[in-house]
Design a protein around this motif. Structure first.
Motif, PDB file in Angstrom:
ATOM      1  N   ILE A 216       0.861  -1.185   0.000  1.00  0.00           N
ATOM      2  CA  ILE A 216       0.000   0.000   0.000  1.00  0.00           C
ATOM      3  C   ILE A 216       0.896   1.234   0.000  1.00  0.00           C
ATOM      4  N   THR A 217       0.656   2.141  -0.924  1.00  0.00           N
ATOM      5  CA  THR A 217       1.383   3.409  -0.957  1.00  0.00           C
ATOM      6  C   THR A 217       0.504   4.501  -0.375  1.00  0.00           C
ATOM      7  N   VAL A 218       1.083   5.321   0.476  1.00  0.00           N
ATOM      8  CA  VAL A 218       0.328   6.391   1.133  1.00  0.00           C
ATOM      9  C   VAL A 218       1.283   7.539   1.419  1.00  0.00           C
ATOM     10  N   ASP A 219       0.804   8.766   1.276  1.00  0.00           N
ATOM     11  CA  ASP A 219       1.634   9.939   1.529  1.00  0.00           C
ATOM     12  C   ASP A 219       1.847  10.137   3.024  1.00  0.00           C
ATOM     13  N   ALA A 220       2.903  10.870   3.358  1.00  0.00           N
ATOM     14  CA  ALA A 220       3.286  11.054   4.761  1.00  0.00           C
ATOM     15  C   ALA A 220       2.515  12.163   5.455  1.00  0.00           C
ATOM     16  N   ASP A 221       1.719  12.935   4.725  1.00  0.00           N
ATOM     17  CA  ASP A 221       1.099  14.121   5.311  1.00  0.00           C
ATOM     18  C   ASP A 221      -0.179  13.840   6.097  1.00  0.00           C
ATOM     19  N   LEU A 222      -0.615  12.577   6.155  1.00  0.00           N
ATOM     20  CA  LEU A 222      -1.799  12.146   6.907  1.00  0.00           C
ATOM     21  C   LEU A 222      -3.106  12.721   6.350  1.00  0.00           C
ATOM     22  N   GLN A 223      -3.099  13.130   5.107  1.00  0.00           N
ATOM     23  CA  GLN A 223      -4.348  13.581   4.492  1.00  0.00           C
ATOM     24  C   GLN A 223      -5.203  12.398   4.038  1.00  0.00           C
ATOM     25  N   ASP A 224      -4.559  11.303   3.662  1.00  0.00           N
ATOM     26  CA  ASP A 224      -5.294  10.094   3.286  1.00  0.00           C
ATOM     27  C   ASP A 224      -5.776   9.383   4.547  1.00  0.00           C
ATOM     28  N   ASP A 225      -7.010   8.917   4.523  1.00  0.00           N
ATOM     29  CA  ASP A 225      -7.623   8.285   5.691  1.00  0.00           C
ATOM     30  C   ASP A 225      -7.080   6.866   5.863  1.00  0.00           C
ATOM     31  N   LEU A 226      -6.271   6.663   6.879  1.00  0.00           N
ATOM     32  CA  LEU A 226      -5.648   5.357   7.110  1.00  0.00           C
ATOM     33  C   LEU A 226      -6.662   4.319   7.581  1.00  0.00           C
TER      34      LEU A 226
END
Length: 312
Positions: free
Chosen positions: A96-106
């Motif tokens: 899973i790729t996800v940005d570090a800024d915590l804008q994407d809902d984990l």
């Protein structure tokens, strides 16, 4: 149980990195305890040539937490290449790729794993809406997706780079060797079974956006020129249209000159075509030059990234 890898590209994210790690580690621990993923699942932070203390923080977190690892690129290669570096060099049955800024809902990561367990090789994280964006960003984003579809590129609306890929998808992704990366267009070309999970996008937890207007425009241009030949075809259509308009204007100027006495000698036949055709030629040369530049970069086939160091 399947091994999960989380790939987090980082560029000057020292302000938010600890909080990002805490939240990701909590989710990984919960999934391991629930028997959803294996105990050797890892969080990989990919440092994209940061100028702050991002890498030293990654080293610290990797040394103190068993489920954390780091990959350091030798220089700033860009968000897409940092993502690819992680995808091609981590272990895992699902990544899973996800940005570090915590804008994407984990919180939707378990939903992605559910879709993966049900046979989906690609699971896209898709925003439910863009109410949190400014009017400018919302309208330009919508225009971008519409334009990409118009150009014939297959992209998922309101999807950035928050996605799950199976090991099978990643192995086939390795066959795509282009230098000008636009993963949002490449991933759909894999053609494997895919699904979507929907989420609300949050405000950035800390730091500043790494995608200012200039970089957003460059990213959009890369997407268009990497996946569509329509602009080149439009040049041919434009040439035909100019020929027709010029022919009609020439007939009109000839008619005025022969049938009336109001024509200003030499003005219409010199000024209008000069300005019109000059502008069109510059535009066409610009479009062709952009494609030639992409071809030049591809032919050189330089490394897309260089991994300087890893913590494992």
């Amino acid at each position: 149980m399947k091994q999960l890898a989380l790939v987090v590209p980082c560029y000057n994210e020292a302000e938010v990195l600890r909080e990002t790690h805490t939240r990701l580690l909590e989710i990984v621990s919960q999934l391991i305890e629930a028997g959803r993923i294996s105990s050797d699942s890892l969080i990989y932070f990919v440092d994209d040539g940061s100028a702050d203390t991002t890498w030293s923080l990654i080293e610290e977190l990797s040394a103190t937490h068993a489920h954390t690892a780091g990959i350091k690129l030798s220089r700033n290669c860009g968000h897409q290449r940092a993502l690819l570096a992680g995808l091609l060099h981590v272990e895992g049955d699902a990544v899973i790729t996800v940005d570090a800024d915590l804008q994407d809902d984990l919180a939707v990561i378990p939903e992605m794993l559910d879709a993966f367990s049900n046979g989906k090789d690609v699971v896209y994280g898709v925003r439910k809406g863009r109410e949190s964006d400014t009017a400018f960003k919302r309208n330009t984003a919508l225009a971008f997706y519409r334009f990409m579809h118009l150009m014939g590129a297959e992209v998922v609306d309101n999807h950035a780079d928050y996605r799950l890929l199976s090991r099978r998808a990643i192995e086939h992704l390795k066959q795509f060797g282009e230098t000008n990366l636009f993963l949002r267009g490449i991933i759909p070309l894999l053609g494997f079974p895919s699904g979507k999970v929907f989420y609300e996008r949050h405000e950035r937890h800390a730091g500043v956006s790494k995608y200012p207007l200039k970089r957003m425009l460059s990213f959009a241009l890369d997407g268009i020129t990497s996946f569509s030949m329509v602009p080149l075809r439009l040049i041919g259509i434009m040439g035909m249209a100019i020929f027709c308009v010029t022919s009609a204007m020439s007939a009109w100027v000839l008619a005025v000159a022969l049938l009336g006495d109001s024509a200003v000698p030499g003005w219409a036949s010199t000024v209008l075509p000069t300005y019109f055709l000059g502008g069109v030629q510059i535009l066409c040369l610009g479009i062709i030059g952009e494609y030639l530049g992409k071809m030049y970069a591809e032919i050189k086939a330089r490394p897309r990234f260089i991994i300087e160091q890893t913590t494992r």
